[in-house]
Design an enzyme around this catalytic site. Structure first.
Site, short mmCIF file in Angstrom:
data_model
loop_
_atom_site.label_atom_id
_atom_site.label_comp_id
_atom_site.label_asym_id
_atom_site.label_seq_id
_atom_site.Cartn_x
_atom_site.Cartn_y
_atom_site.Cartn_z
N LEU A 17 0.87 -1.44 0.26
CA LEU A 17 0.68 0.15 -0.15
C LEU A 17 0.97 1.36 -0.06
O LEU A 17 0.28 2.32 -0.35
CB LEU A 17 -0.63 -0.08 0.78
CG LEU A 17 -2.04 1.38 1.53
CD1 LEU A 17 -2.47 1.03 0.14
CD2 LEU A 17 -2.33 1.35 3.28
N ASP A 61 14.30 3.37 11.19
CA ASP A 61 13.04 2.49 11.68
C ASP A 61 12.09 2.85 12.51
O ASP A 61 12.30 4.13 13.18
CB ASP A 61 14.15 0.84 12.11
CG ASP A 61 12.96 0.48 13.28
OD1 ASP A 61 11.35 0.44 13.63
OD2 ASP A 61 13.64 -0.74 14.11
N VAL A 62 10.61 2.57 12.14
CA VAL A 62 9.70 4.26 13.03
C VAL A 62 9.78 3.88 13.92
O VAL A 62 9.46 4.46 14.83
CB VAL A 62 8.34 4.15 12.20
CG1 VAL A 62 8.88 4.27 10.74
CG2 VAL A 62 7.74 2.58 12.17
N TYR A 160 -2.55 -8.04 14.89
CA TYR A 160 -3.26 -6.34 13.94
C TYR A 160 -4.31 -5.88 14.19
O TYR A 160 -4.20 -4.50 14.68
CB TYR A 160 -3.37 -7.22 12.25
CG TYR A 160 -3.34 -6.41 11.88
CD1 TYR A 160 -2.10 -4.96 11.00
CD2 TYR A 160 -4.64 -6.12 11.32
CE1 TYR A 160 -2.05 -4.46 10.33
CE2 TYR A 160 -4.73 -4.57 10.30
CZ TYR A 160 -4.01 -4.47 9.83
OH TYR A 160 -3.98 -3.20 8.89
N LYS A 164 -4.23 -1.57 15.70
CA LYS A 164 -4.88 -0.56 14.85
C LYS A 164 -5.69 0.22 15.32
O LYS A 164 -6.61 1.48 15.41
CB LYS A 164 -5.43 -0.81 13.21
CG LYS A 164 -4.64 -1.16 12.36
CD LYS A 164 -3.60 -0.06 12.03
CE LYS A 164 -2.71 -0.99 11.25
NZ LYS A 164 -1.76 0.44 10.16
#
Length: 254
Positions: A17, A61-62, A160, A164
């Protein structure tokens, strides 16, 4: 805010994405910072295609706050202006494969922590790094990528989905804090996209099942989803903050 010539950061922007998000912004004339962690070859190829005057690949690397600050500083040095649009898209090692997912009886704290660090800690690190430049510019757009699974857990991806959902809460509290500085914070939540790297393991029958229950009669494409980010990055959404827009062809009504 005009998208043209805006400096846009897309985390995880080299593949899946993220690549479609990077392309959508570049198509509209933005300068794009293509963040990557392990996809160096794909990031460099994308920058070469978009043009080095219009795109910059930066490894970071966030989940590491210092790496994120260094990336933001490098982008400003390269483009000569601060980042005023940031898209938190980076996804920590995840595949939408229902057969391989951790079930409730096998789910571990490590599973949850890994996804939480990628989505929430990573998102926080990016926000903290870009906000000073946005405040200096007097405007900014932060766009977080969510999921419709916390409204409709058609497949229970526990780790996940929980991460989120936490990112949605951070989206709304950050919107409250940053609004006085002219910075909006919103989320775009997709369903299963046909097809990205993360959804490549999804069987065709799952795609078909979702399409059959969707008003548009098909599964949303990553190109369609990416175009929605342009709305939240533009002046057309200047009065919108703290919101979660579901982009899934009408499967979920939020």
């Amino acid at each position: 805010m005009r998208i043209e010539n805006t400096i846009v950061l897309v985390t995880g922007g080299a593949r899946g994405l993220g690549e479609h998000l990077s392309r959508a912004f570049a198509r509209e004339g933005a300068r794009v910072v293509v963040n990557y962690h392990s996809s160096e070859e794909r990031a460099n190829a994308l920058v070469q295609e978009l043009g080095e005057d219009w795109a910059l690949a930066v490894c970071a690397d966030v989940t590491d706050a210092q790496q994120v600050r260094d990336m933001v500083a490098r982008a400003r040095e390269h483009f000569g202006a601060p980042i005023t649009v940031a898209v938190n898209n980076a996804l920590v090692d995840f595949s939408f494969n229902g057969d391989a997912r951790p079930t409730l009886d096998t789910l571990t704290a490590e599973n949850l922590t890994q996804q939480f660090e990628g989505a929430v800690v990573g998102g926080l690190n990016v926000m903290q790094a870009v906000v000073p430049g946005m405040a200096e510019a007097g405007e900014g757009r932060i766009i977080n990528i969510g999921t419709n699974l916390f409204q409709n857990p058609v497949v229970p991806y526990h780790d996940y989905t929980a991460a989120k959902a936490a990112l949605l809460s951070l989206t709304r509290t950050a919107a409250k804090d940053l609004g006085p500085q002219g910075i909006t914070v919103n989320m775009i939540s997709g369903g299963l996209l046909r097809t990205t790297d993360a959804s490549a393991a999804t069987p065709d029958e799952v795609f078909d099942f979702i399409a059959a229950g969707t008003p548009l009669g098909r599964v949303t494409t990553p190109e369609e989803f990416a175009d929605t980010a342009l709305f939240f990055a533009s002046d057309w959404s200047r009065g919108v903050t703290g919101q979660n827009l579901v982009v899934d062809g009408g499967l979920v009504v939020d």
